[in-house]
Design an enzyme around this catalytic site. Structure first.
Site, mmCIF file in Angstrom:
data_model
loop_
_atom_site.group_PDB
_atom_site.id
_atom_site.type_symbol
_atom_site.label_atom_id
_atom_site.label_comp_id
_atom_site.label_asym_id
_atom_site.label_seq_id
_atom_site.Cartn_x
_atom_site.Cartn_y
_atom_site.Cartn_z
ATOM 1 N NE ARG A 68 46.275 71.917 -64.548
ATOM 2 C CZ ARG A 68 46.725 70.785 -64.006
ATOM 3 N NH1 ARG A 68 47.308 69.878 -64.767
ATOM 4 N NH2 ARG A 68 46.599 70.561 -62.719
ATOM 5 C CB SER A 85 55.381 63.320 -58.928
ATOM 6 O OG SER A 85 54.166 64.038 -58.903
#
Length: 458
Positions: A288, A372
């Site tokens: 991240r 996604s």
């Protein structure tokens, strides 16, 4: 963006979407009241305009007939109607602006097939792939952040020194591996019929609003030449959080032809996100970060084809992991975890065996989201004004947009470093990547440089 007519005619459906997606701070009743007042003012304005036209027609006739007093009364009445009309129109314009802003806060309606749930625990696992024939791993897989420093291919300390926490240097064979992944992904998707786009890196506020990043998620984006909390207008610039933003907005306020569709673009770009999440093992290393590379797949299709295209797009993103031989799973996202803009969404999570995490697979390790895959239906098209014309003589309609990462490069890097790790601490280069690395088969690292590499006391 939902149309005001849809919101007006389906308030309970919209209210249900707000609740199921967990959206807060939206007052649907207030939006409906604004819409009702706006429609009343438009009707009143139409009445005033019609009366003023009728009065204006009488003025010349009364003057011709020598009825000066009646003509003057008509002139006074015409001016009075003009003033009233201006007041009504000003108020209607104000409400129109308020209504447009309020509609931007409403989430997309979940497709009927989307499972209802509040968060990650309610997502539905569709399948896993690649676990039936796992390669032999070391007894203890070294997490990528430690292995990367040992091999001197990831340098988080110097990245933080240069740019702050959440930035890193990728060096030597690590940089070559990342470049190879990017070129490999682009090659895979070209074979799937995608055309390449190199997008601009700064995007304006109008583009961010068109894909749904603004106004809802401005805190997650980096602004250019402005303080984060300053007011912004359509021309203010942001560093792109995903290539979805510029590529989708390529056709903003345009009408495409039926023969143009479907359009399939792929775009490589650096991406910038503030990622103000929790710190710790879950986010340590190259998982991240504030700047990362990604290949984005963006589709523009006819509405009746969008759900078939969603399933095909999922397969196109998966193909990268299939060819690399990396184990992964596919999740169907529930309403509470699918996002503000999506009508339906899948997540692809690759397996990284270096850290044991809760909710990980039975064989240990953890899941890392690398893509996604989403269908927005006409939600983005309405916000960005993207139409297509089914036939030359027919009215333009909103098309449907879809996108998916193909894939997020750093997390695939993490999976390669951990899954293809060897007992001696080297990394086997997956066979499909070797042509892009000059035939290199193993990453053995390089010797660190500088006095700090000598070790304390030496």
């Amino acid at each position: 963006m939902l149309s005001r007519q849809f919101v007006r005619e389906n308030p309970e459906t919209v209210r249900d979407a707000i609740e199921r997606k967990g959206v807060t701070g939206v007052d649907l009743d207030a939006i409906l009241e604004i819409d009702e007042e706006w429609r009343e003012l438009k009707a009143r304005g139409d009445g005033l305009r019609q009366e003023r036209n009728e009065v204006s027609k009488k003025i010349g006739k009364l003057k011709q007939e020598g009825q000066e007093d009646e003509a003057q009364a008509a002139i006074d009445r015409s001016q009075e109607l003009k003033d009233q009309l201006q007041e009504v129109e000003d108020r209607a314009d104000e409400l129109e602006s308020d209504l447009e802003d309020a509609l931007l806060e409403l989430p997309n309606i979940p497709h009927d097939s989307v499972p209802t749930g509040e968060g990650e625990a309610d997502n539905v696992e569709r399948y896993r792939r690649g676990f039936d024939d796992l390669r032999e791993l070391p007894d203890e897989v070294i997490p990528h952040y430690d292995l990367g420093e040992e091999l001197d291919v990831l340098d988080f300390e110097r990245g933080a020194k240069v740019s702050g926490g959440g930035y890193q240097f990728v060096k030597g064979a690590g940089a070559r591996l990342e470049h190879a992944l990017i070129q490999f992904m682009l090659s895979v998707h070209r074979e799937q019929g995608y055309s390449d786009v190199l997008p601009p890196i700064p995007v304006n506020s109008a583009s961010m609003r068109g894909t749904g990043q603004l106004p809802k998620f401005d805190e997650d984006a980096y602004r250019v030449e402005a303080r984060q909390d300053d007011e912004y207008d359509d021309d203010d610039l942001w560093l792109l959080p995903t290539a979805e933003v510029p590529v989708t907005n390529m056709y903003r306020d345009e009408i495409l032809l039926d023969d143009d569709l479907p359009i399939k673009h792929q775009a490589f770009s650096p991406n910038f996100r503030r990622e103000a999440g929790e710190h710790g093992t879950e986010t340590r290393g190259y998982v991240r970060v504030h700047q990362f590379h990604k290949v984005e797949l963006v589709n523009f299709v006819r509405p009746e084809h969008s759900y078939d295209r969603l399933e095909a797009l999922l397969g196109e993103a998966e193909a990268v992991l299939d060819e690399l031989g990396l184990p992964y799973r596919v999740l169907e996202m529930c309403t509470g975890d699918m996002g503000f803009t999506q009508a339906k969404k899948y997540d692809i999570e690759v397996w990284a065996p270096g850290d044991d995490m809760e909710e990980g697979p039975d064989v240990g390790g953890r899941w890392l989201e690398v893509s996604s895959v989403s269908n927005f239906e006409d939600f983005q098209a309405r916000r960005a004004g993207i139409h297509y014309r089914p036939e030359p003589h027919e009215s333009a309609q909103y098309l449907h947009t879809l996108n998916g990462s193909g894939l997020a490069v750093p997390r695939v890097m993490v999976a390669v470093m951990e899954y293809y790790q060897n007992e001696d601490g080297t990394i086997t280069v997956p066979e499909p990547l070797r042509p892009y690395m000059g035939g290199q088969e193993v990453i053995e690292g390089s010797e660190p440089v500088g006095e700090s590499a000598l070790g304390e006391g030496e």
